[in-house]
Design an enzyme around this catalytic site. Sequence first.
Site, PDB file in Angstrom:
ATOM      1  N   LYS A  48       0.849  -1.191   0.000  1.00 30.53           N
ATOM      2  CA  LYS A  48       0.000   0.000   0.000  1.00 30.53           C
ATOM      3  C   LYS A  48       0.883   1.238   0.000  1.00 30.53           C
ATOM      4  CE  LYS A  48      -1.624   2.693   3.202  1.00 30.53           C
ATOM      5  NZ  LYS A  48      -1.610   3.983   2.506  1.00 30.53           N
ATOM      6  N   GLU A  72      11.294  15.733  14.188  1.00 31.64           N
ATOM      7  CA  GLU A  72      11.498  15.736  12.746  1.00 31.64           C
ATOM      8  C   GLU A  72      10.585  16.807  12.149  1.00 31.64           C
ATOM      9  OE1 GLU A  72      10.140  12.209  10.685  1.00 31.64           O
ATOM     10  OE2 GLU A  72      12.089  12.014   9.728  1.00 31.64           O
ATOM     11  N   CYS A  84      13.952  11.229   5.451  1.00 32.44           N
ATOM     12  CA  CYS A  84      14.294  10.666   6.761  1.00 32.44           C
ATOM     13  C   CYS A  84      15.773  10.897   7.063  1.00 32.44           C
ATOM     14  CB  CYS A  84      13.951   9.185   6.811  1.00 32.44           C
ATOM     15  SG  CYS A  84      14.684   8.261   5.463  1.00 32.44           S
ATOM     16  N   GLU A  96      11.234   1.463   9.053  1.00 26.36           N
ATOM     17  CA  GLU A  96      12.174   2.533   8.694  1.00 26.36           C
ATOM     18  C   GLU A  96      11.479   3.831   9.051  1.00 26.36           C
ATOM     19  OE1 GLU A  96      15.136   2.152   7.761  1.00 26.36           O
ATOM     20  OE2 GLU A  96      15.071   0.023   7.294  1.00 26.36           O
TER      21      GLU A  96
HETATM   22  O1  TXE Z   1       3.329   9.960   7.497  1.00 23.68           O
HETATM   23  P1  TXE Z   1       2.626   8.595   7.921  1.00 23.68           P
HETATM   24  P2  TXE Z   1       2.616  11.349   7.107  1.00 23.68           P
HETATM   25  C1  TXE Z   1       7.183  11.752   9.031  1.00 23.68           C
HETATM   26  C2  TXE Z   1       7.488  13.220   8.842  1.00 23.68           C
HETATM   27  C3  TXE Z   1       6.162  13.791   8.467  1.00 23.68           C
HETATM   28  C4  TXE Z   1       5.216  12.962   9.310  1.00 23.68           C
HETATM   29  C5  TXE Z   1       3.807  12.893   8.807  1.00 23.68           C
HETATM   30  O2  TXE Z   1       7.917  13.766  10.064  1.00 23.68           O
HETATM   31  O3  TXE Z   1       6.028  15.141   8.811  1.00 23.68           O
HETATM   32  O4  TXE Z   1       5.792  11.675   9.272  1.00 23.68           O
HETATM   33  O5  TXE Z   1       3.746  12.383   7.474  1.00 23.68           O
HETATM   34  C6  TXE Z   1       0.321   4.985   6.287  1.00 23.68           C
HETATM   35  N1  TXE Z   1      -1.646   2.162  10.110  1.00 23.68           N
HETATM   36  N2  TXE Z   1       7.495  10.927   7.873  1.00 23.68           N
HETATM   37  O6  TXE Z   1       1.423  11.643   7.947  1.00 23.68           O
HETATM   38  O7  TXE Z   1       1.265   8.898   8.428  1.00 23.68           O
HETATM   39  C7  TXE Z   1       0.057   6.110   5.311  1.00 23.68           C
HETATM   40  O8  TXE Z   1      -1.134   5.865   4.582  1.00 23.68           O
HETATM   41  C8  TXE Z   1      -0.954   1.770   9.040  1.00 23.68           C
HETATM   42  C9  TXE Z   1       8.790  10.298   7.880  1.00 23.68           C
HETATM   43  O9  TXE Z   1       2.351  11.329   5.687  1.00 23.68           O
HETATM   44  O10 TXE Z   1       3.580   7.868   8.766  1.00 23.68           O
HETATM   45  C10 TXE Z   1       1.313   6.064   4.455  1.00 23.68           C
HETATM   46  O11 TXE Z   1       1.197   5.030   3.478  1.00 23.68           O
HETATM   47  N3  TXE Z   1      -0.503   2.644   8.106  1.00 23.68           N
HETATM   48  C11 TXE Z   1       8.940   9.275   6.856  1.00 23.68           C
HETATM   49  C12 TXE Z   1       2.414   5.700   5.468  1.00 23.68           C
HETATM   50  O12 TXE Z   1       1.700   5.128   6.576  1.00 23.68           O
HETATM   51  C13 TXE Z   1      -0.752   3.959   8.284  1.00 23.68           C
HETATM   52  C14 TXE Z   1       8.200   9.432   5.593  1.00 23.68           C
HETATM   53  C15 TXE Z   1       3.253   6.881   5.985  1.00 23.68           C
HETATM   54  O13 TXE Z   1       2.409   7.861   6.508  1.00 23.68           O
HETATM   55  C16 TXE Z   1      -1.479   4.419   9.398  1.00 23.68           C
HETATM   56  C17 TXE Z   1       6.900  10.034   5.750  1.00 23.68           C
HETATM   57  C18 TXE Z   1      -1.935   3.455  10.348  1.00 23.68           C
HETATM   58  N4  TXE Z   1      -2.608   3.805  11.444  1.00 23.68           N
HETATM   59  C19 TXE Z   1       6.614  10.778   6.853  1.00 23.68           C
HETATM   60  N5  TXE Z   1      -1.564   5.766   9.311  1.00 23.68           N
HETATM   61  C20 TXE Z   1      10.350   8.815   6.627  1.00 23.68           C
HETATM   62  N6  TXE Z   1      10.914   8.141   7.620  1.00 23.68           N
HETATM   63  O14 TXE Z   1      10.939   9.019   5.583  1.00 23.68           O
HETATM   64  C21 TXE Z   1      -0.921   6.135   8.178  1.00 23.68           C
HETATM   65  N7  TXE Z   1      -0.432   5.050   7.548  1.00 23.68           N
END
Ligand code: TXE
Length: 506
Positions: free
Chosen positions: A187, A394, A296, A262
């Site tokens: 997904k 972050e 990240c 990650e």
């Molecule tokens: O990330 P999410 P978001 C961090 C970064 C950013 C913050 C928010 O600080 O400002 O996260 O970004 C799925 N169960 N990073 O809200 O929510 C979602 O659909 C299962 C760091 O976009 O973590 C997406 O596919 N899955 C990071 C994925 O999780 C769930 C990269 C990431 O979204 C879920 C991105 C749940 N309950 C954001 N809720 C990096 N390490 O590079 C959401 N998702």
Amino acid sequence: MTLSPIEIEKRPVQAYRQLVDGRLGEAASAERFGRQSPAHDMQVGCYPLADVADADMAVSAARVAFDEGPWPRMSAAERSGMLATVADLIAANAEELALIDVLESGKPITQARAELEGAVDLWRYAATRARAIEGTVPAGLGQHMLGLIERVPIGVVAMITPWNFPFVILSQKLPFALAAGCTVVLKPSELTPGSTLRLGELLTEAEMPPGTVNLIVGHGQTVGQRLAEHDDVDMISFTGSTQVGRSVARAAAGNLKKVSLELGGKNPQIVCADADLDAAADAVVFGVFFNAGQCCNSSSRLIVEASVEEQFHKRLVELAERVPFGDPLDPATKIGAIINDAQMDKIETYVAQAISQGASPLCGTRRIDGGPGRFFEPTVMANVTSDMDIARDEVFGPVLSTMRFDGLSEAIAIANDTHYGLSAGIWTGNYDRAVCAARDLRAGTIWVNCWMDGFAEMPFGGMRQSGLGREQGAQAVEEFTELKSVLFHRGERSDRWVPNGHNRNP
Ligand code: TXE
């Protein structure tokens, strides 16, 4: 600073299909949703919106494909050949995939092209690793025993990927799980699903057996949560925020599936006075402004030796004010758009809060108003202290926090004063300092006189709250396997547990 004129290719809104059990099609509900380019405010894609029913169908297809299908049963040579074919198809369609990522994420086109090149390399590397999975045979189990320690695929793997590097992050996971013989439900983020769904068409073209890879797009709290808690999923591989990573790990506890995470980082670059300061300044600017800081591995903390702090700041500001930013479709652009309004608000809030807590802005700090899209000025904040939120959390934007040190042990203490541990770096001309830092910095990757160089051969992942497990490298395929011990006995079994002739009731 003015933005370059926004131009978007005159191409129709792309309509995508999900891939479940080898069929490209609509979601069970037939619902669809759209995505606007964060840089241009124009609709660029339209996607099937999966829900829990689609997640269940996708898992069931992957389960049957694993339990009964050809993928886990074919030879490593055949699997490797298929991965190489997919790599070639990705390479042949790289320009289109890069454009999809640019339009959905707002990242610069030249960067997206480089990411696709890296992704193809990951698929090719995984193809070679498919043929290098080996077990062991311990010597010395005695005359009558032969023990085989096999590596077997873990089973059905669910993958959840984020929006910041849609195709690269997928490629850090999917080909390695396939190389191991696993089947997959993936997904992508609902913000950047296009290149993942386009891959579904390429996998179909490559004649990947039905159910081996299933690609669905839905919201995290419905589809993501369902995949994480599903009893028929044997492993979940997640990249995203630490907060969601924690909730994924909790959901995975139901059937105790393996969890690989990650997550985020608050990565420091230490710059010593004896370093090549010009090269260091360029790397610091690159490290924090790359992908508009939505990375990240973003080096969002600079720890600079006090004696050169002022001159180094001056150099940073010069570079920050020169780095081309704006329309991601312009090949000269280095910093593109911010992913969405929520992320813009988050960046702005952290910057305002840091100023109110005593940090001094050296440049940037504002969003660009007046045109389409979401852009935030490259920002440098001095006089940051380790207790400020901007130094601990972050921010995920083009915002650098700078701190000063006297003596390497202070630099390392500041660098390690975080609950993250993804990456860290040091710039120095002194061998002893480099060795000391490489040993004492607590992070999964340490860069010495470089930043963010990465290779398929080098494992990637974090310590502490930056994650669990490693991707890439020779071990990457092993993450998707488990060990099975098989014991063979040869010859007559003379020893009996129940003594011969013994009678319990004389
Ligand atoms: O990330 P999410 P978001 C961090 C970064 C950013 C913050 C928010 O600080 O400002 O996260 O970004 C799925 N169960 N990073 O809200 O929510 C979602 O659909 C299962 C760091 O976009 O973590 C997406 O596919 N899955 C990071 C994925 O999780 C769930 C990269 C990431 O979204 C879920 C991105 C749940 N309950 C954001 N809720 C990096 N390490 O590079 C959401 N998702």
